[in-house]
Design a protein around this motif. Structure first.
Motif, PDB file in Angstrom:
ATOM      1  N   ILE A  88       0.855  -1.184   0.000  1.00  0.00           N
ATOM      2  CA  ILE A  88       0.000   0.000   0.000  1.00  0.00           C
ATOM      3  C   ILE A  88       0.893   1.238   0.000  1.00  0.00           C
ATOM      4  CG2 ILE A  88      -1.722   1.307   1.322  1.00  0.00           C
ATOM      5  CD1 ILE A  88      -2.755  -1.438   2.320  1.00  0.00           C
ATOM      6  N   THR A  89       0.598   2.143  -0.929  1.00  0.00           N
ATOM      7  CA  THR A  89       1.387   3.372  -1.046  1.00  0.00           C
ATOM      8  C   THR A  89       0.582   4.606  -0.655  1.00  0.00           C
ATOM      9  OG1 THR A  89       0.780   3.585  -3.374  1.00  0.00           O
ATOM     10  CG2 THR A  89       2.858   2.444  -2.874  1.00  0.00           C
ATOM     11  N   GLU A  90      -0.761   4.493  -0.677  1.00  0.00           N
ATOM     12  CA  GLU A  90      -1.606   5.658  -0.386  1.00  0.00           C
ATOM     13  C   GLU A  90      -3.001   5.181  -0.014  1.00  0.00           C
ATOM     14  OE1 GLU A  90      -3.042   9.718  -2.718  1.00  0.00           O
ATOM     15  OE2 GLU A  90      -1.776   8.263  -3.727  1.00  0.00           O
ATOM     16  N   ILE A  91      -3.593   5.836   0.955  1.00  0.00           N
ATOM     17  CA  ILE A  91      -4.966   5.532   1.341  1.00  0.00           C
ATOM     18  C   ILE A  91      -5.747   6.837   1.337  1.00  0.00           C
ATOM     19  CG2 ILE A  91      -6.499   4.672   3.157  1.00  0.00           C
ATOM     20  CD1 ILE A  91      -4.224   2.869   4.092  1.00  0.00           C
ATOM     21  N   CYS A  92      -6.859   6.851   0.624  1.00  0.00           N
ATOM     22  CA  CYS A  92      -7.753   8.002   0.564  1.00  0.00           C
ATOM     23  C   CYS A  92      -9.142   7.570   1.014  1.00  0.00           C
ATOM     24  CB  CYS A  92      -7.832   8.551  -0.865  1.00  0.00           C
ATOM     25  SG  CYS A  92      -6.249   9.080  -1.517  1.00  0.00           S
ATOM     26  N   ALA A 104     -10.362   5.522  -2.210  1.00  0.00           N
ATOM     27  CA  ALA A 104      -9.385   4.871  -3.098  1.00  0.00           C
ATOM     28  C   ALA A 104      -8.173   4.415  -2.295  1.00  0.00           C
ATOM     29  CB  ALA A 104      -8.949   5.824  -4.203  1.00  0.00           C
ATOM     30  N   ILE A 105      -7.437   3.525  -2.910  1.00  0.00           N
ATOM     31  CA  ILE A 105      -6.190   3.054  -2.304  1.00  0.00           C
ATOM     32  C   ILE A 105      -5.158   2.935  -3.427  1.00  0.00           C
ATOM     33  CG2 ILE A 105      -6.844   0.631  -2.524  1.00  0.00           C
ATOM     34  CD1 ILE A 105      -5.330   0.097   0.086  1.00  0.00           C
ATOM     35  N   GLY A 106      -3.946   3.321  -3.120  1.00  0.00           N
ATOM     36  CA  GLY A 106      -2.866   3.172  -4.087  1.00  0.00           C
ATOM     37  C   GLY A 106      -1.934   2.061  -3.627  1.00  0.00           C
ATOM     38  N   PHE A 107      -1.439   1.292  -4.558  1.00  0.00           N
ATOM     39  CA  PHE A 107      -0.507   0.222  -4.197  1.00  0.00           C
ATOM     40  C   PHE A 107       0.428  -0.052  -5.362  1.00  0.00           C
ATOM     41  CE2 PHE A 107      -4.440  -1.619  -5.696  1.00  0.00           C
ATOM     42  CZ  PHE A 107      -4.056  -2.601  -6.584  1.00  0.00           C
ATOM     43  N   CYS A 108       1.509  -0.765  -5.081  1.00  0.00           N
ATOM     44  CA  CYS A 108       2.479  -1.136  -6.104  1.00  0.00           C
ATOM     45  C   CYS A 108       2.982  -2.549  -5.816  1.00  0.00           C
ATOM     46  CB  CYS A 108       3.636  -0.136  -6.153  1.00  0.00           C
ATOM     47  SG  CYS A 108       4.661  -0.140  -4.676  1.00  0.00           S
ATOM     48  N   ARG A 139     -10.218  -7.235  -6.163  1.00  0.00           N
ATOM     49  CA  ARG A 139     -10.425  -6.906  -4.752  1.00  0.00           C
ATOM     50  C   ARG A 139     -11.562  -7.762  -4.222  1.00  0.00           C
ATOM     51  NH1 ARG A 139     -15.136  -4.614  -3.431  1.00  0.00           N
ATOM     52  NH2 ARG A 139     -16.238  -3.455  -5.024  1.00  0.00           N
ATOM     53  N   ASN A 199      -9.689  -3.916 -13.081  1.00  0.00           N
ATOM     54  CA  ASN A 199      -9.165  -3.311 -14.312  1.00  0.00           C
ATOM     55  C   ASN A 199      -9.842  -3.907 -15.534  1.00  0.00           C
ATOM     56  OD1 ASN A 199      -7.800  -5.743 -13.758  1.00  0.00           O
ATOM     57  ND2 ASN A 199      -6.066  -5.145 -15.012  1.00  0.00           N
TER      58      ASN A 199
END
Length: 142
Positions: free
Chosen positions: A98-102, A105-109, A128, A140
Motif C-alpha cells: 500500500i502506497t496511499e490511502i484516501c 481509493a487506495i494506491g498500491f504497487c 479486490r 481493471n
C-alpha cells in the motif's frame, strides 16, 4: 525438447533387427511446407538426436531409420511440430504494498514476477474482495 531453432528427439532400438546388429541410425527432417525429406545425419549411434538450424515458426516432421549391414529399415516418424520456444504462465508478482490511502481509493504497487514464463509480461489482473466475502471482483479492464 522444442525450441525456436532446434528439436531434440529420442527413440528406442527396433524390436526386430533382422537378425543382424544395428550399426547406426539415419535421421531426417521434413519442412512440412516443402514436403521434402532431407537426411541430416546418416551415422547416428545414440538413441537421441538434436536437429539444429530450424526456422522459427516453421512446421517440421522428423524420422529415424535403423541401418545394419543388410540395409536400412523402415522409418519411425514423429508427429508434426512447430519450431518455437515453449511459453508458460509467469510466476506470481510480489505481494502488493500500500502506497496511499484516501477516502474512496487506495494506491498500491508491486514488483513483477521473477519468472516471466518465457514471454514479456503484457499486463496484470487487479482484483479486490470485501473482508467478509469470498468473491473476488476484477477492477481493471482488458
Amino acid at each position: 525438447e522444442v525450441t525456436a531453432n532446434s528439436v531434440s528427439i529420442s527413440w528406442r532400438p527396433p524390436t526386430d533387427n533382422g537378425g543382424v546388429e544395428v550399426n547406426n541410425y539415419l535421421v531426417e527432417r521434413c519442412d512440412v511446407q516443402r514436403g521434402v525429406w532431407l537426411t541430416v545425419n546418416a551415422n547416428v549411434t545414440r538413441f537421441m538426436f538434436k536437429f539444429p538450424d530450424l526456422t522459427k515458426g516453421r512446421e517440421y516432421a522428423f524420422r529415424v531409420m535403423a541401418e545394419n549391414r543388410i540395409g536400412v529399415g523402415e522409418p519411425a516418424a514423429t508427429e508434426k511440430v512447430v519450431a518455437r520456444d515453449a511459453i508458460e504462465p509467469p510466476g506470481p508478482p510480489s505481494a502488493p504494498e500500500i502506497t496511499e490511502i484516501c477516502k474512496d481509493a487506495i494506491g498500491f504497487c508491486w514488483e513483477p514476477p521473477k519468472y516471466d514464463g518465457g514471454s514479456a509480461i503484457t499486463g496484470y489482473i487487479i482484483e479486490r474482495r470485501e473482508k467478509q466475502s469470498r468473491r473476488w471482483i476484477k477492477l481493471n479492464r482488458e
